[in-house]
Motif scaffolding. Structure first.
Motif, PDB file in Angstrom:
ATOM      1  N   THR A 103       0.834  -1.192   0.000  1.00 22.67           N
ATOM      2  CA  THR A 103       0.000   0.000   0.000  1.00 22.67           C
ATOM      3  C   THR A 103       0.877   1.253   0.000  1.00 22.67           C
ATOM      4  O   THR A 103       1.845   1.331   0.764  1.00 22.67           O
ATOM      5  CB  THR A 103      -0.911   0.018   1.239  1.00 22.67           C
ATOM      6  N   PRO A 104       0.596   2.232  -0.850  1.00 20.65           N
ATOM      7  CA  PRO A 104       1.363   3.483  -0.823  1.00 20.65           C
ATOM      8  C   PRO A 104       1.294   4.155   0.555  1.00 20.65           C
ATOM      9  O   PRO A 104       0.228   4.198   1.178  1.00 20.65           O
ATOM     10  CB  PRO A 104       0.673   4.339  -1.893  1.00 20.65           C
ATOM     11  N   VAL A 105       2.431   4.669   0.986  1.00 25.21           N
ATOM     12  CA  VAL A 105       2.535   5.300   2.302  1.00 25.21           C
ATOM     13  C   VAL A 105       3.290   6.618   2.168  1.00 25.21           C
ATOM     14  O   VAL A 105       4.273   6.713   1.433  1.00 25.21           O
ATOM     15  CB  VAL A 105       3.286   4.387   3.300  1.00 25.21           C
ATOM     16  N   SER A 106       2.823   7.634   2.877  1.00 26.69           N
ATOM     17  CA  SER A 106       3.538   8.905   2.976  1.00 26.69           C
ATOM     18  C   SER A 106       3.864   9.190   4.436  1.00 26.69           C
ATOM     19  O   SER A 106       2.985   9.105   5.294  1.00 26.69           O
ATOM     20  CB  SER A 106       2.707  10.058   2.411  1.00 26.69           C
ATOM     21  N   SER A 107       5.136   9.495   4.699  1.00 24.70           N
ATOM     22  CA  SER A 107       5.537   9.989   6.018  1.00 24.70           C
ATOM     23  C   SER A 107       5.662  11.503   5.911  1.00 24.70           C
ATOM     24  O   SER A 107       6.419  12.008   5.078  1.00 24.70           O
ATOM     25  CB  SER A 107       6.870   9.378   6.446  1.00 24.70           C
ATOM     26  N   ILE A 108       4.917  12.198   6.731  1.00 26.81           N
ATOM     27  CA  ILE A 108       4.856  13.657   6.662  1.00 26.81           C
ATOM     28  C   ILE A 108       5.462  14.233   7.929  1.00 26.81           C
ATOM     29  O   ILE A 108       4.984  13.968   9.031  1.00 26.81           O
ATOM     30  CB  ILE A 108       3.406  14.132   6.485  1.00 26.81           C
ATOM     31  N   LEU A 109       6.543  14.999   7.773  1.00 28.50           N
ATOM     32  CA  LEU A 109       7.224  15.626   8.898  1.00 28.50           C
ATOM     33  C   LEU A 109       6.768  17.074   8.984  1.00 28.50           C
ATOM     34  O   LEU A 109       7.019  17.869   8.067  1.00 28.50           O
ATOM     35  CB  LEU A 109       8.742  15.558   8.714  1.00 28.50           C
ATOM     36  N   LEU A 110       6.089  17.428  10.063  1.00 30.22           N
ATOM     37  CA  LEU A 110       5.543  18.770  10.232  1.00 30.22           C
ATOM     38  C   LEU A 110       6.345  19.561  11.250  1.00 30.22           C
ATOM     39  O   LEU A 110       6.673  19.058  12.329  1.00 30.22           O
ATOM     40  CB  LEU A 110       4.093  18.701  10.712  1.00 30.22           C
ATOM     41  N   THR A 111       6.655  20.814  10.912  1.00 28.00           N
ATOM     42  CA  THR A 111       7.248  21.708  11.890  1.00 28.00           C
ATOM     43  C   THR A 111       6.158  22.181  12.851  1.00 28.00           C
ATOM     44  O   THR A 111       4.966  21.964  12.626  1.00 28.00           O
ATOM     45  CB  THR A 111       7.880  22.931  11.209  1.00 28.00           C
ATOM     46  N   SER A 112       6.559  22.843  13.901  1.00 23.48           N
ATOM     47  CA  SER A 112       5.573  23.341  14.872  1.00 23.48           C
ATOM     48  C   SER A 112       4.656  24.386  14.252  1.00 23.48           C
ATOM     49  O   SER A 112       3.535  24.592  14.720  1.00 23.48           O
ATOM     50  CB  SER A 112       6.286  23.925  16.092  1.00 23.48           C
ATOM     51  N   SER A 113       5.104  25.038  13.155  1.00 23.84           N
ATOM     52  CA  SER A 113       4.281  26.044  12.484  1.00 23.84           C
ATOM     53  C   SER A 113       3.465  25.463  11.341  1.00 23.84           C
ATOM     54  O   SER A 113       2.711  26.180  10.686  1.00 23.84           O
ATOM     55  CB  SER A 113       5.157  27.184  11.954  1.00 23.84           C
ATOM     56  N   GLY A 114       3.636  24.156  11.074  1.00 24.35           N
ATOM     57  CA  GLY A 114       2.825  23.505  10.053  1.00 24.35           C
ATOM     58  C   GLY A 114       3.487  23.304   8.708  1.00 24.35           C
ATOM     59  O   GLY A 114       2.882  22.732   7.796  1.00 24.35           O
ATOM     60  N   GLU A 115       4.738  23.756   8.526  1.00 20.88           N
ATOM     61  CA  GLU A 115       5.445  23.481   7.277  1.00 20.88           C
ATOM     62  C   GLU A 115       5.748  21.987   7.211  1.00 20.88           C
ATOM     63  O   GLU A 115       6.005  21.348   8.231  1.00 20.88           O
ATOM     64  CB  GLU A 115       6.745  24.279   7.209  1.00 20.88           C
ATOM     65  N   ARG A 116       5.748  21.430   5.993  1.00 20.94           N
ATOM     66  CA  ARG A 116       5.834  19.981   5.892  1.00 20.94           C
ATOM     67  C   ARG A 116       6.924  19.505   4.931  1.00 20.94           C
ATOM     68  O   ARG A 116       7.225  20.156   3.941  1.00 20.94           O
ATOM     69  CB  ARG A 116       4.496  19.399   5.461  1.00 20.94           C
ATOM     70  N   THR A 117       7.471  18.357   5.265  1.00 17.57           N
ATOM     71  CA  THR A 117       8.369  17.610   4.399  1.00 17.57           C
ATOM     72  C   THR A 117       7.747  16.230   4.226  1.00 17.57           C
ATOM     73  O   THR A 117       7.356  15.598   5.206  1.00 17.57           O
ATOM     74  CB  THR A 117       9.769  17.473   5.026  1.00 17.57           C
ATOM     75  N   ILE A 118       7.628  15.771   2.975  1.00 18.26           N
ATOM     76  CA  ILE A 118       6.911  14.520   2.699  1.00 18.26           C
ATOM     77  C   ILE A 118       7.850  13.493   2.079  1.00 18.26           C
ATOM     78  O   ILE A 118       8.571  13.791   1.120  1.00 18.26           O
ATOM     79  CB  ILE A 118       5.714  14.762   1.750  1.00 18.26           C
ATOM     80  N   ILE A 119       7.831  12.296   2.620  1.00 22.56           N
ATOM     81  CA  ILE A 119       8.556  11.156   2.064  1.00 22.56           C
ATOM     82  C   ILE A 119       7.493  10.146   1.631  1.00 22.56           C
ATOM     83  O   ILE A 119       6.730   9.653   2.462  1.00 22.56           O
ATOM     84  CB  ILE A 119       9.500  10.525   3.094  1.00 22.56           C
TER      85      ILE A 119
END
Length: 243
Positions: A103-119
């Protein structure tokens, strides 16, 4: 008034969301950099469901439409949880098959202000098969809605769209950004089979050239320029439909 019956083709994804102060740490103006061997602490964690296909199907059901989703997931805990979630949301899941390697999976890293980095891991879930069961379903419904399926070839997508139009169905098309980036010459093969094209201002700039902030959706009929019945374009501050 009778509401349309819709088949959505697109991805189904599990989103694993990690939020914490650790993800704020970066040099000024640069992207987050994860160190080899590093360990990062998340203050919050959420498991959500996403993917263009799933999101569109659920949204349409909430608006009162009868919706089936055509999508592949893995025969794993994530895939089964997606199907259960969609059933709870009243989406018809009989065309969702556990045929992907995972199944496709995304790991989303969020800063405390809501900016995101997606793997993101997409697996081979985009390679949905155009079976007789799918064709029969298209014949019974009013609309085919195709969302992204980034790995699937243009030839395969056009095969789906052509079949839908041949059988008198309406088509809503939303492609992946990598396809819009290939420009008008590449994209024009889609247009004869499309009733509504969905894209954003940056993707429109990829087609016509220029800079996204310069596009004026009030003064220019971009649907007419592309010879489309309807263009749904997302600008910086407006959601505009052109006929």
């Amino acid at each position: 008034m009778k509401l349309a019956k819709i088949l959505v083709a697109g991805s189904s994804v599990v989103d694993l969301v990690f939020r914490g102060k650790d993800f704020d740490k970066r040099k000024k103006g640069s992207r987050i950099s994860l160190a080899f061997g590093g360990k990062y602490i998340s203050d919050d964690f959420y498991q959500l469901f996403g993917g263009g296909g799933s999101n569109a199907a659920i949204s349409l059901v909430k608006q009162g439409f009868e919706v089936a989703l055509w999508s592949y997931v893995g025969n794993d805990v994530f895939g089964h949880s997606i199907i259960k979630h969609l059933q709870e949301e009243k989406v018809n899941t009989h065309l969702i098959k556990c045929r992907a390697s995972a199944t496709p999976v995304s790991s989303i890293l969020l800063t405390s202000s809501g900016e995101r980095t997606i793997i993101t891991y997409r697996s081979n879930a985009d390679f949905i098969k155009f079976t007789s069961q799918v064709k029969d379903q298209i014949k019974k419904l009013d609309w085919l809605v195709l969302f992204s399926l980034a790995k699937l070839s243009k030839t395969k997508k056009i095969e789906f769209l052509r079949f839908a139009k041949k059988n008198g169905k309406k088509v809503f098309l939303s492609l992946h950004g990598t396809e819009y980036a290939k420009g008008f010459t590449y994209l024009r093969d889609y247009f004869p089979y499309c009733d509504i094209l969905h894209l954003n201002a940056h993707e429109l700039a990829d087609i016509f050239g220029g800079d996204a902030p310069d596009f004026d959706f009030y003064k220019t009929n971009f649907a007419q320029k592309l010879k489309l019945p309807l263009l749904l374009a997302v600008s910086y501050t407006h959601l505009r439909a052109h006929e």
